[in-house]
Each structure stands twice: as C-alpha cells, then as structure tokens.
Design an enzyme around this catalytic site. Structure first.
Site, PDB file in Angstrom:
ATOM      1  N   HIS A  27      -7.958  -4.569  -1.713  1.00  0.00           N
ATOM      2  CA  HIS A  27      -6.820  -4.040  -0.963  1.00  0.00           C
ATOM      3  C   HIS A  27      -6.651  -4.731   0.393  1.00  0.00           C
ATOM      4  CE1 HIS A  27      -3.942  -0.759  -0.405  1.00  0.00           C
ATOM      5  NE2 HIS A  27      -4.341  -0.693   0.852  1.00  0.00           N
TER       6      HIS A  27
ATOM      7  N   ASP B 170      -8.428  -3.961  -6.374  1.00  0.00           N
ATOM      8  CA  ASP B 170      -8.072  -2.920  -5.404  1.00  0.00           C
ATOM      9  C   ASP B 170      -8.676  -1.578  -5.827  1.00  0.00           C
ATOM     10  OD1 ASP B 170      -6.756  -1.156  -3.674  1.00  0.00           O
ATOM     11  OD2 ASP B 170      -4.935  -2.369  -3.660  1.00  0.00           O
TER      12      ASP B 170
ATOM     13  N   SER C 100       0.837  -1.201   0.000  1.00  0.00           N
ATOM     14  CA  SER C 100       0.000   0.000   0.000  1.00  0.00           C
ATOM     15  C   SER C 100       0.881   1.264   0.000  1.00  0.00           C
ATOM     16  CB  SER C 100      -0.969  -0.047   1.169  1.00  0.00           C
ATOM     17  OG  SER C 100      -1.903   0.978   1.043  1.00  0.00           O
TER      18      SER C 100
HETATM   19  P1  4NP Z   1      -2.899   2.089   2.955  1.00  0.00           P
HETATM   20  O1  4NP Z   1      -3.576   2.592   1.600  1.00  0.00           O
HETATM   21  O2  4NP Z   1      -1.455   2.331   2.976  1.00  0.00           O
HETATM   22  O3  4NP Z   1      -3.346   0.688   3.101  1.00  0.00           O
HETATM   23  O4  4NP Z   1      -3.552   2.956   4.032  1.00  0.00           O
HETATM   24  C1  4NP Z   1      -3.514   3.821   1.018  1.00  0.00           C
HETATM   25  C2  4NP Z   1      -4.436   4.124   0.050  1.00  0.00           C
HETATM   26  C3  4NP Z   1      -4.437   5.359  -0.541  1.00  0.00           C
HETATM   27  C4  4NP Z   1      -3.488   6.289  -0.177  1.00  0.00           C
HETATM   28  C5  4NP Z   1      -2.530   5.987   0.781  1.00  0.00           C
HETATM   29  C6  4NP Z   1      -2.551   4.752   1.383  1.00  0.00           C
HETATM   30  N1  4NP Z   1      -3.491   7.579  -0.752  1.00  0.00           N
HETATM   31  O5  4NP Z   1      -2.587   8.346  -0.451  1.00  0.00           O
HETATM   32  O6  4NP Z   1      -4.393   7.887  -1.493  1.00  0.00           O
END
Ligand code: 4NP
Length: 596
Positions: free
Chosen positions: A567, A535, A456
């Site tokens: 995701h 995702d 992520s």
């Molecule tokens: P995470 O996912 O790391 O699982 O929280 C994300 C999804 C989108 C974004 C950042 C992390 N974003 O910056 O949009």
C-alpha cells in the site's frame, strides 16, 4: 502499424513531467542526533533517512534502502531507530538501528515481524503498538535486545512519546468511535491510566518532559494545549507569554513540544496552512505547511516546509535577527512552474449546507477546462497547502485540480473530522459530488471533462462515485481502493478490523450498501484500476471480483497490478508506475469531451 507522431510527443512530455517531479525530494525533518539534523527524504529515489551536519551543511544518507517509519531521534543519542517492511509491501515490519558513529545497520531486537504504525525512542528504549492477525499490543524493546509485550490494546492506539517511567499515546481507548483519550503507561507499575478531562472530549499526541505531559484537548471548547502532571493528577492550561498564538486562533496543531531551552513551541493549523509559535510568539516563515518537526538549536530553528506550488525545502530561521536562510532546496523546472496559474482556498456548501474547504489548483490553461477531482486518502487526513507530487504532475499536464477536504478530513476541528464516522461513503461522497458541481458553477471545470482520481480511501470514493454518479465523470482512476467492506474485514489484521469498526461506528448493516461492488453494473464511463499486488490495507482479492464484473458487463476499463509492492509507496519508481498510466489515461479521455 504506423506510429502517431503526436502520441510520441505526448509520451515524451508525460515522462519528462513525471521524472522531473519525482526527482524533487520530499523532506520531513524528524529531529536531531548529536550534531546532525535527521530527516526523511526521497532523495536518491527511495523513502529513506538522511542527515545534515548543522555547521557544514554536509548531507548524507544514514541507511540504504527504503524505510517505513522512524522514531524521533534524541539529541543526546547517536542511535537512529526505524522500521522496515521485510515482506515486499505486506507491512510486516522489524525494528532496525544505526549508530551514527559507525553507520552500520543492525536489527534492534529479534522479533517476529508485525505491523507497526509508529514508534518512539528515549535514547535506549523504544515503544510501539504492533498489530498481528489476532491483536494489537503495546511493546517495549530495549537496546540490550530484550522485547516485552506490555499489554494488549485492542483498539486504535498510537504511541507518541517515551521518557523515564512513562510511555504515552492516544486512541479510542474507551471503544467510543467519536472520542480520543490519552493512555499513560507506567513502566514502574506495569499498568496504564486512561485520561480524558471530560467525557466526549478529544485528547491527542501527548509529549513528555521531566515527567509532565503536554497534550492537545478540546475539552473546554477550542483545541488548545494542556499539561498533565501524573503525580498530582492536575491539568493546567498552557498560557503563553506572547499573544500571537491566540490572535491566530489555531483550529488544530500540527506538532508541539519543548525547545532545548524548555519553552513550549506549537505549530498552529488553520485552513490548510501552518504557522509556528514559540511561547505564543510567531516565528515568521513563508506561507505553506511545515513537515515533520522543527529542530531548535539555541537561537536557530531548522524547519522543513513547502506549499502546493513550492517544493520542499529546509530553512533555518535565526531568531536573533529574524532572518530566514534556505539551506537545501531543489527547484522546480521552469516549464513546470509556468503550468501553475494559482492556488485558491475556497469553502463551498454541500447538500446539507455544511461548508466544505477545498484547495483549487488552477493550471495555466483555459477555464472552463479539463479538471481532475483529487480525492485524498485517510479518510482522516487532508490536502494542505503542501507539496504533492501527484497534484503537481496533474497541473503540469494542464489539468485544473480540485482537492476537497470532505467531511471526515483533519484540519477543521474534531466535529468535522468525526462527521464521516458511521457514514463512510455517505455525506463525504456527496461532498465530492458537490465539489464537481461547484467547479462547474464557477466556470473552472468543463462539465464534459471532469475526471475523478483517488488512492486508498480516495480510491474507494472513486469507485463509489463511478458507480453512484456515473453521469458526472468523463473517466475515473482508482488506486489501491476498497470495493467490498465485508471481504476487506475478513482479510484485514486486528488494527484494520478495528479501523473499520470505528469508521462505521459498528454499523455492519451499512457495509453492503456502502460497497462499490454493489454499483458496478452502473459504471458507464472508462475506469482505470491500479492496485499494488501485496496491499494488506486494501487487499487486491476483492478488486479482482470487481474486475471480473467489469469484464462480464463489457465495460471500458484498464488494470495495472503493481508487482511485489504494498500500500505504501516507498520507491519513486513505484510512483512512476502509478502516475504514468494515470496520466496517459487522463490524456486520452480528458482531451476529448464526453459526447452523451
Ligand atoms: P488510506 O488507507 O486511505 O491510505 O489511509 C485506508 C485503509 C483502510 C481503510 C481506510 C483507508 N479502512 O477504512 O479500512
């Protein structure tokens, strides 16, 4: 082709490590319903809800199949309210309900599916912020099947409690990326109040009891607890009877609330570990991190906790004689336990002298040795002294793991958490690069055998690190990563567009410079790309363009697209599909040093 005996042995060992670790269930206590404690667990191979009888210890699953969120149950109610993704991982949720007496799952309310980030329940009503392609809004659903959109909230907002006439939560309610304000929705008036005791302050996780609101604020400096009375508009600082809490001097709080006797309890956090206090008096528990919420039943406290080397367990503290009893735990097989040498918590200086906290998990192999730089997601999250299946697998393979809490991580105060806003992929990436330098300077990492791994936001940082600092890494593994902010913004729904607006503090002009696709030509070391097909947080489509560019430049890479999932990893089978190629890839490249 003859089969290499050594490879077979490796695969056997890798699979046993992965399978033995996914079998150890994660545990997170959510509360109590009737005479049972309710917790989220991966027991049985999927993220689901289980209950345990307080007296007999009888454990059983409450629902079949994976869930993606659970409202904290209420001791007086037999209903368990939770959300499920109904779209193969696209995070389009519906709300379901089980009556513990009947154990039959029902739809709580008829609704079009939408992305729900959290929901709260008061015994008959549930409130949540739901996001569609067009907007985020606050909703109320009742046990009679009614559903009402209360108001549009086009900003990042989380609901944290519901009781009587109030729904409370917090978010960037004034559109300022650097501050969190509370919102207090009054069901009787049909409108909400925004509360911030001081401009520029951070106010979080309001909890309700008898119309009073307990919340965390830093408006007087430190993050401390306050009570707000919406009737009189008065804010009072919580002063505890005992001094242990102030002596510990927490930087942040994991959770807090009232015990069944009306005393205030708080989980104080500092340096990636948590401690529990009731009325300011410390309740001694083993070193590590509390998961979920403690449950108070008269003199007993039920707690789920773990550390980086001790898998999750449910303990019961008897406050009459301060004894601790483990009431459920799955032990780590000895051959894996032996692979852990020790865990160290360090702080190192980054490029601008900012101190970056980091957990270092040393494997029982040589130093300097093969090392994996583990970049957490979020980015507003952290690696705590808490069980992590992925970290445990890497250590069991004999890799040292570095888990830096780069700027933007939670746990070290709001200024530190805000330090990535307006600068994602800038200072935070430097912090990761400096973590690798620290490990080389301190003779932990073999400079020719450092890999970078992340999922992520961690996947995003991995892509960026592979493109901007290719010489540092032997190889990299990017899971569910971000490669192109512009494309991601177009594909995202309302909450993720707001997320990106907040993270970049509205600086759209930075998107291109901070997108890994701009640096794909520089990738010169093997890269393994793992991405869930469905995702919707970090969509696959831009990653396909990145792969195309890797093909055109003749890069060494491999790709694993995980079918029919999104995701969030809710099935342990899917974690296996991520970790098996990750470890095989690491084994291949970290076994041999980089030659150039
Ligand atoms: P995470 O996912 O790391 O699982 O929280 C994300 C999804 C989108 C974004 C950042 C992390 N974003 O910056 O949009």
């Amino acid at each position: 082709m003859p089969v290499d005996e050594e490879d077979i042995a490796d695969i056997k060992y890798i699979s046993s490590v992965i399978l033995d670790i996914v079998k150890i269930p994660l545990l997170s206590l959510m509360g109590r319903a009737c005479d049972r404690i309710i917790y989220i667990t991966t027991e049985g191979g999927i993220m689901s809800i289980w209950s345990m009888d307080l007296d007999s210890g009888d454990r059983r699953s409450v629902v079949k199949g994976p869930i993606h969120g659970l409202a904290r149950p209420r001791p007086s109610s037999p209903y368990i309210i939770y959300i499920r993704d109904v779209t193969k991982g696209m995070e389009q949720h519906k709300i379901f309900c089980v009556d513990l007496r009947e154990e039959e799952e029902k739809l709580f309310v008829e609704m079009d599916p939408m992305r729900i980030f959290g929901l709260v329940f008061d015994g008959s009503k549930t409130a949540f912020v739901g996001s569609t392609a067009a907007e985020n809004a606050l909703y109320l659903a009742e046990i009679d099947g009614s559903l009402e959109k209360l108001c549009v909230m086009d900003t990042i907002a989380f609901v944290s409690d519901i009781e009587g006439r109030y729904i409370v939560g917090f978010g960037n309610m004034r559109g300022n990326p650097y501050t969190y304000e509370l919102f207090i929705y009054d069901l009787a008036q049909g409108e909400y109040e925004i509360l911030s005791p001081k401009e520029g302050s951070q106010n979080k996780y309001p909890q309700l009891l008898n119309g009073k609101i307990l919340f965390e604020s830093n408006y007087e400096g430190k993050n401390r607890l306050y009570i707000y009375d919406p009737e009189t508009k008065e804010i009072t600082k919580v002063e505890f009877r005992y001094g242990d809490y102030e002596k510990f001097d927490p930087i942040e709080h994991g959770a807090y609330g009232w015990t069944d006797r009306g005393e205030i309890w708080a989980e104080g956090k500092k340096n990636g570990r948590s401690r529990l206090f009731v009325e300011g008096k410390e309740i001694y528990i083993p070193e590590g991190t509390i998961h979920g919420f403690p449950v108070f039943v008269e003199d007993k406290i039920f707690i789920t906790m773990s550390s980086l080397i001790n898998p999750p367990r449910i303990i019961m503290v008897d406050t009459k004689d301060d004894t601790i009893k483990t009431i459920f735990q799955t032990t780590l097989p000895d051959y894996i336990k032996k692979k852990f040498r020790r865990v160290e918590f360090v702080k190192y200086k980054s490029f601008d002298m900012l101190e970056i906290p980091m957990y270092v998990i040393l494997a029982n192999t040589k130093t300097p040795g093969p090392t994996v730089l583990y970049v957490h997601g979020g980015p507003w999250a952290e690696v705590m002294d808490c069980w992590s299946m992925s970290i445990a697998m890497l250590v069991a393979m004999g890799f040292h793991v570095l888990a830096p809490n780069f700027r933007g991580s939670t746990g070290y105060g709001d200024d530190f958490r805000n330090a990535d806003i307006g600068d994602p992929g800038g200072g935070d990436l430097q912090d990761v690069v400096y973590a690798a330098k620290w490990a080389m300077d301190n003779n932990i990492a073999d400079p020719k055998r450092i890999a970078i791994y992340g999922y992520s936001y961690g996947g995003y940082m991995t892509y960026l690190a592979m493109g901007k600092h290719p010489e540092l890494w032997r190889c990299g593994i990017a899971g569910a990563g971000i490669v192109d902010w512009g494309k991601m913004y177009k594909l995202g729904d309302a909450i993720f567009r707001q997320f990106i607006d907040i993270l970049f503090a509205g600086k759209k002009e930075l998107w291109k410079e901070r997108s890994p696709i701009e640096y794909v030509e520089n990738v010169s070391r093997p890269i393994c790309i793992i991405h869930p097909q469905n995702d919707t947080r970090c969509p696959l489509i831009p990653v396909m363009d990145y792969i195309q560019r890797l093909i055109q430049k003749g890069a060494t890479f491999e790709t694993h697209i995980l079918p029919d999932i999104g995701h969030a990893i809710l099935r342990m089978d899917d974690l296996v599909k991520i970790m098996l190629p990750t470890i095989i890839f690491l084994e291949k490249y970290l076994k041999t040093a980089q030659s150039t």
